[in-house]
Design a protein around this motif. Structure first.
Motif, short mmCIF file in Angstrom:
data_model
loop_
_atom_site.label_atom_id
_atom_site.label_comp_id
_atom_site.label_asym_id
_atom_site.label_seq_id
_atom_site.Cartn_x
_atom_site.Cartn_y
_atom_site.Cartn_z
N ALA A 117 0.82 -1.22 0.00
CA ALA A 117 0.00 0.00 0.00
C ALA A 117 0.85 1.26 0.00
O ALA A 117 1.91 1.34 0.62
N SER A 118 0.31 2.28 -0.65
CA SER A 118 0.85 3.63 -0.59
C SER A 118 0.01 4.41 0.42
O SER A 118 -1.22 4.49 0.29
N PHE A 119 0.66 4.98 1.43
CA PHE A 119 -0.01 5.66 2.54
C PHE A 119 0.32 7.15 2.49
O PHE A 119 1.49 7.54 2.46
N ALA A 120 -0.71 7.99 2.47
CA ALA A 120 -0.51 9.44 2.43
C ALA A 120 -1.09 10.07 3.68
O ALA A 120 -2.11 9.62 4.22
N TYR A 121 -0.46 11.14 4.12
CA TYR A 121 -0.91 11.85 5.32
C TYR A 121 -0.52 13.31 5.17
O TYR A 121 0.08 13.71 4.17
N SER A 122 -0.86 14.15 6.16
CA SER A 122 -0.53 15.57 6.07
C SER A 122 0.75 15.91 6.84
O SER A 122 1.63 16.57 6.31
N SER A 123 0.84 15.47 8.08
CA SER A 123 2.03 15.74 8.89
C SER A 123 2.00 14.84 10.12
O SER A 123 1.02 14.13 10.36
N LEU A 124 3.07 14.89 10.90
CA LEU A 124 3.12 14.13 12.15
C LEU A 124 2.36 14.83 13.26
O LEU A 124 1.99 14.20 14.26
N THR A 125 2.12 16.12 13.11
CA THR A 125 1.46 16.89 14.15
C THR A 125 0.08 16.32 14.46
O THR A 125 -0.71 16.06 13.57
N GLY A 126 -0.21 16.13 15.70
CA GLY A 126 -1.52 15.63 16.12
C GLY A 126 -1.52 14.17 16.51
O GLY A 126 -2.23 13.77 17.44
N TRP A 127 -0.75 13.35 15.80
CA TRP A 127 -0.74 11.93 16.13
C TRP A 127 -0.19 11.70 17.53
O TRP A 127 -0.73 10.91 18.32
N GLU A 128 0.90 12.40 17.86
CA GLU A 128 1.48 12.24 19.19
C GLU A 128 0.56 12.79 20.27
O GLU A 128 0.40 12.20 21.35
N GLU A 129 -0.09 13.95 19.98
CA GLU A 129 -0.98 14.56 20.96
C GLU A 129 -2.13 13.63 21.31
O GLU A 129 -2.64 13.65 22.43
N GLN A 130 -2.55 12.80 20.36
CA GLN A 130 -3.66 11.87 20.59
C GLN A 130 -3.20 10.51 21.10
O GLN A 130 -4.02 9.61 21.27
N GLY A 131 -1.91 10.36 21.30
CA GLY A 131 -1.40 9.08 21.77
C GLY A 131 -1.43 8.00 20.70
O GLY A 131 -1.42 6.80 21.02
N ARG A 132 -1.45 8.41 19.44
CA ARG A 132 -1.52 7.45 18.33
C ARG A 132 -0.21 7.37 17.54
O ARG A 132 -0.18 6.70 16.51
N LEU A 133 0.84 8.05 18.00
CA LEU A 133 2.05 8.13 17.20
C LEU A 133 2.69 6.76 16.99
O LEU A 133 3.17 6.46 15.89
N ASP A 134 2.73 5.92 18.01
CA ASP A 134 3.36 4.61 17.86
C ASP A 134 2.66 3.78 16.78
O ASP A 134 3.31 3.15 15.95
N GLY A 135 1.32 3.78 16.80
CA GLY A 135 0.59 3.05 15.78
C GLY A 135 0.80 3.63 14.40
O GLY A 135 0.94 2.89 13.42
N PHE A 136 0.84 4.95 14.31
CA PHE A 136 1.10 5.63 13.04
C PHE A 136 2.47 5.22 12.49
O PHE A 136 2.61 4.87 11.31
N LEU A 137 3.48 5.25 13.35
CA LEU A 137 4.83 4.89 12.90
C LEU A 137 4.92 3.42 12.52
O LEU A 137 5.60 3.06 11.54
N ASP A 138 4.23 2.56 13.27
CA ASP A 138 4.21 1.14 12.90
C ASP A 138 3.61 0.96 11.51
O ASP A 138 4.11 0.15 10.70
N LEU A 139 2.56 1.71 11.22
CA LEU A 139 1.95 1.63 9.89
C LEU A 139 2.92 2.07 8.82
O LEU A 139 3.04 1.43 7.77
N THR A 140 3.65 3.18 9.06
CA THR A 140 4.59 3.66 8.04
C THR A 140 5.69 2.63 7.76
O THR A 140 6.23 2.58 6.65
N ARG A 141 6.01 1.82 8.75
CA ARG A 141 7.05 0.80 8.56
C ARG A 141 6.53 -0.41 7.77
O ARG A 141 7.31 -1.13 7.16
#
Length: 266
Positions: free
Chosen positions: A160-184
């Motif tokens: 899959a090709s995954f597109a997003y806007s920025s990293l801002t917000g993911w960490e504030e919501q406590g979702r950054l780890d899952g977001f980074l796992d997805l990017t990997r």
């Protein structure tokens, strides 16, 4: 079922008027920019485009309500036009061509208001996308010169090709780890930003995209384009439509996995 084609034609007229106004001030050296209370920028072009659209709607659909980013809600009733005069204002004021006017018509129904018409017009890119409920999604320069949109058939997250806007917000919501796992896990990531990833999902050139914090006017038009192209558009909570304050869009085949990563179930 209403066919909404008259409303779609009107939305194109509104987009034409907005495009002329926004392009006239794009890269203007004397463009006036202010900071709103939420610390986001607003330009004179944002305000002028929304005023222009509201004026057209007042003449063409005086009974319909209007909700816009810059001037709030006006009117009541079962039909509501939802406007983001410039989605991507930060790009607009810096001369980056990735911005668009978003125009949607929403109708009251089961589960609240749902989009039935959407137009996404990006004049600096020379692109426009649109959809009406039950009629599919299209891209082109006009209603008579268009290509029907279809989401991809990619069925493996590793492809899959995954597109997003920025990293801002993911960490504030406590979702950054899952977001980074997805990017990997995915094949490719790109931060195209704002409306564009959703249109790429509808076109089939991107397979999944998500943003952690959005307003209704950011999503109403993009949601119906994605779904009419055969894709899925929900909040991160899985609720269909543009009402969750955030968004996840996909070709449908990858949607459960997308939500699983962003909710850290994997």
């Amino acid at each position: 079922m209403p066919d909404y084609l008259d409303d779609l034609r009107l939305a194109h007229v509104l987009a034409d008027a907005a495009d002329a106004a926004t392009m006239d001030r794009f890269k203007a050296l004397d463009l006036k920019v202010e900071t709103k209370p939420d610390m986001t920028p607003v330009s004179e072009a944002d305000k002028n485009a929304e005023e222009l659209i509201r004026g057209h709607l007042q003449r063409a659909r005086p009974r319909d309500a209007v909700l816009g980013e810059e001037y709030g809600v006006e009117g009541t009733g079962p039909r509501r036009w939802v406007i983001d005069p410039i989605d991507g204002t930060k790009n607009y004021v810096r001369g980056v061509p990735v911005w668009a006017t978003l125009i949607a018509l929403m109708e009251a129904g089961e589960g609240g208001f749902q989009p039935v018409v959407g137009v996404v017009s990006a004049p600096a890119l020379g692109r426009r996308w649109w959809a009406a409920k039950g009629h599919g999604a299209y891209a082109g320069r006009s209603l008579s010169s268009a290509t029907r949109l279809q989401v991809s058939r990619v069925s493996r997250i590793s492809d899959a090709s995954f597109a997003y806007s920025s990293l801002t917000g993911w960490e504030e919501q406590g979702r950054l780890d899952g977001f980074l796992d997805l990017t990997r896990e995915v094949w490719r990531t790109r931060a195209y930003g704002d409306f564009w990833p959703y249109m790429m999902v509808a076109e089939g050139s991107v397979d999944i995209c998500a943003e952690p914090e959005l307003s209704l006017w950011d999503m109403a038009a993009t949601a119906i384009v994605v779904t009419e192209a055969g894709g899925a558009f929900t909040g991160l909570d899985g609720r269909p439509g543009p009402h969750s304050g955030n968004a996840a869009a996909s070709n449908g085949l990858l949607h459960d996995e997308l939500l699983g990563y962003l909710n850290q179930r994997y």
